[in-house]
Design a protein around this motif. Structure first.
Motif, short mmCIF file in Angstrom:
data_model
loop_
_atom_site.label_atom_id
_atom_site.label_comp_id
_atom_site.label_asym_id
_atom_site.label_seq_id
_atom_site.Cartn_x
_atom_site.Cartn_y
_atom_site.Cartn_z
N GLU A 1 -73.73 -35.68 -98.34
CA GLU A 1 -75.01 -35.37 -97.70
C GLU A 1 -76.00 -36.52 -97.88
O GLU A 1 -76.80 -36.80 -96.99
CB GLU A 1 -75.57 -34.08 -98.29
N GLN B 1 -70.43 -25.83 -96.73
CA GLN B 1 -71.14 -27.05 -96.35
C GLN B 1 -70.28 -27.88 -95.41
O GLN B 1 -70.77 -28.39 -94.39
CB GLN B 1 -71.47 -27.84 -97.62
N ALA C 1 -70.25 -26.40 -91.95
CA ALA C 1 -71.49 -26.63 -91.20
C ALA C 1 -71.54 -28.04 -90.61
O ALA C 1 -71.89 -28.23 -89.43
CB ALA C 1 -72.70 -26.40 -92.11
N TYR C 2 -71.17 -29.03 -91.41
CA TYR C 2 -71.26 -30.41 -90.92
C TYR C 2 -70.12 -30.75 -89.95
O TYR C 2 -70.34 -31.47 -88.97
CB TYR C 2 -71.26 -31.39 -92.11
N GLU D 1 -68.59 -28.71 -87.96
CA GLU D 1 -68.85 -28.06 -86.67
C GLU D 1 -69.90 -28.85 -85.89
O GLU D 1 -69.81 -28.95 -84.66
CB GLU D 1 -69.32 -26.62 -86.89
N HIS D 2 -70.87 -29.40 -86.61
CA HIS D 2 -71.87 -30.24 -85.95
C HIS D 2 -71.27 -31.55 -85.46
O HIS D 2 -71.60 -32.03 -84.36
CB HIS D 2 -73.02 -30.53 -86.92
N PRO E 1 -74.91 -22.82 -96.95
CA PRO E 1 -75.22 -22.69 -95.53
C PRO E 1 -74.67 -21.41 -94.93
O PRO E 1 -73.50 -21.06 -95.14
CB PRO E 1 -74.54 -23.93 -94.91
N ILE F 1 -78.14 -31.13 -89.68
CA ILE F 1 -78.04 -29.67 -89.52
C ILE F 1 -79.30 -29.02 -90.05
O ILE F 1 -80.08 -29.65 -90.77
CB ILE F 1 -76.80 -29.09 -90.25
N ARG F 2 -79.50 -27.77 -89.70
CA ARG F 2 -80.70 -27.04 -90.13
C ARG F 2 -80.52 -26.50 -91.54
O ARG F 2 -79.41 -26.23 -92.00
CB ARG F 2 -80.99 -25.89 -89.17
#
Length: 367
Positions: A51, A80, A83-84, A86-87, A275, A354-355
């Motif tokens: 990150e 985590q 989330a990343y 998928e983005h 997340p 990401i949010r």
């Protein structure tokens, strides 16, 4: 080593050793090592601090990454990673070099990725030993970062070094100043408090309430507790991390309890955080810990001072928000105007792709 593996390694060594750059420059890493690196590295091997790499490098940072220690991300922080990835689905295609702590790190896979630079955590460099020298002998410069020590100086030095490597000096300096400024403000406020440091117990809430997991001494959450003005009951009992006996915890009668949660695979009783996690799920897992023998009589439980923090947030550039949360949990009046969650939301909105969405820091509500 088999003949085939030896041949593959020899070919990789020969191939990489012949690659040179006309625009090399010199940097100093956090271990004080002078390292000559490419001026514009295009195939980076990234071992850890995934990150932070995004925060300093920006949304396109991973376009320059060829290989990662995938299990140190997906295996340790699956929510985590989800989330990343998928983005940015391209993360799924990065070469996996194995994981240092488990012993699955592969020098052959690392060299086959043809990196022009390796960025490793200080603990990875220490664990790899001579393998680091073999990487360097193959023409792969190795630069070391250290966010694990939870030291302002090392956080700042690591951030500025990443900025140099990625050509993001201005962004890195802004991050470094925000981090050091936030920690300095906490120290200034604590200097005005007259209260006795509260007794704090932190436990890695990975195994569920039936089994005692690690507490932290002079690193990670242990260091953050001390910086936030608490008395860490594990100090002097464990050097870095390790479990405390249930009898010792009861005898110390902590005034504040911190449970470090995450989204570990196969850990159905763990305090789930990270997340996409509903805080209600986190609270249900936290409440089960109060059923341990004697815990309902602890000062922390009786006064409603049981908290949970996202374990993936330690040793990061945004852990100052967790430090703010800790300070506020220990000294509510001195930090009443600080909103750690809002600050973490702002960090993600400013620096991350990401949010900020999920369960990252929370207090167990009264029944």
């Amino acid at each position: 080593m088999t003949i085939l593996r030896s041949l593959v390694l020899a070919i990789a060594l020969l191939t990489i050793s012949t690659v040179t750059s006309a625009n090399d420059r010199t940097v100093t890493d956090v271990l004080g090592r002078t390292v000559t690196i490419p001026d514009d590295a295009e195939r980076i091997l990234l071992g850890f601090y995934f990150e932070d790499f995004y925060a300093v490098g920006g949304p396109e940072a991973y376009d320059r990454v060829a290989a990662i220690s995938r299990d140190a991300w997906e295996g340790w922080r699956p929510l985590q990673w989800k989330a990343y990835s998928e983005h940015q689905p391209e993360l799924l295609e990065l070469i996996d070099i194995g994981e240092v702590e488990s012993g699955s790190f592969s020098l052959e896979a690392a060299l086959a990725a043809r990196p022009d630079l390796a960025i490793l955590a200080a603990w990875q460099v220490a664990a790899l030993g001579e393998t680091v020298a073999r990487l360097e002998a193959a023409g792969v410069p190795v630069v070391t970062l250290d966010y694990n020590a939870q030291s302002v100086d090392l956080h700042v030095a690591s951030t500025r070094l990443l900025g140099q490597i990625l050509g993001q000096d201005t962004r890195a300096e802004q991050l470094a100043q925000e981090y050091s400024g936030a920690v300095a403000e906490i120290a200034e406020r604590l200097a005005t408090t007259q209260a006795e440091p509260p007794r704090v117990y932190v436990e890695l809430a990975r195994k569920g309430p039936e089994e005692v997991d690690n507490s932290y001494g002079d690193t990670m959450w242990g260091r953050l507790i001390e910086t936030a003005g608490g008395r860490n009951i594990a100090a002097g009992q464990v050097a870095k991390w390790g479990p405390l006996s249930p009898e010792f915890v009861l005898a110390e009668n902590p005034q504040v309890i911190l449970l470090a949660g995450s989204g570990w695979k196969g850990r159905d009783q763990a305090v789930r955080m990270g997340p996409g996690v509903d805080p209600a799920t986190t609270h249900a897992r936290m409440r089960a810990y109060l059923d341990r023998p004697g815990w309902s009589d602890l000062d922390a439980a009786r006064d409603g001072r049981v908290h949970a923090l996202y374990h993936g947030g330690a040793r990061t550039l945004y852990d100052y928000a967790f430090l703010q949360y800790l300070a506020k949990a220990l000294y509510p009046e001195a930090f009443a105007d600080i909103d750690p969650e809002a600050n973490l939301d702002r960090f993600f909105a400013t620096y991350m792709p990401i949010r900020f969405d999920g369960s990252y820091m929370t207090q167990l509500p009264s029944p």
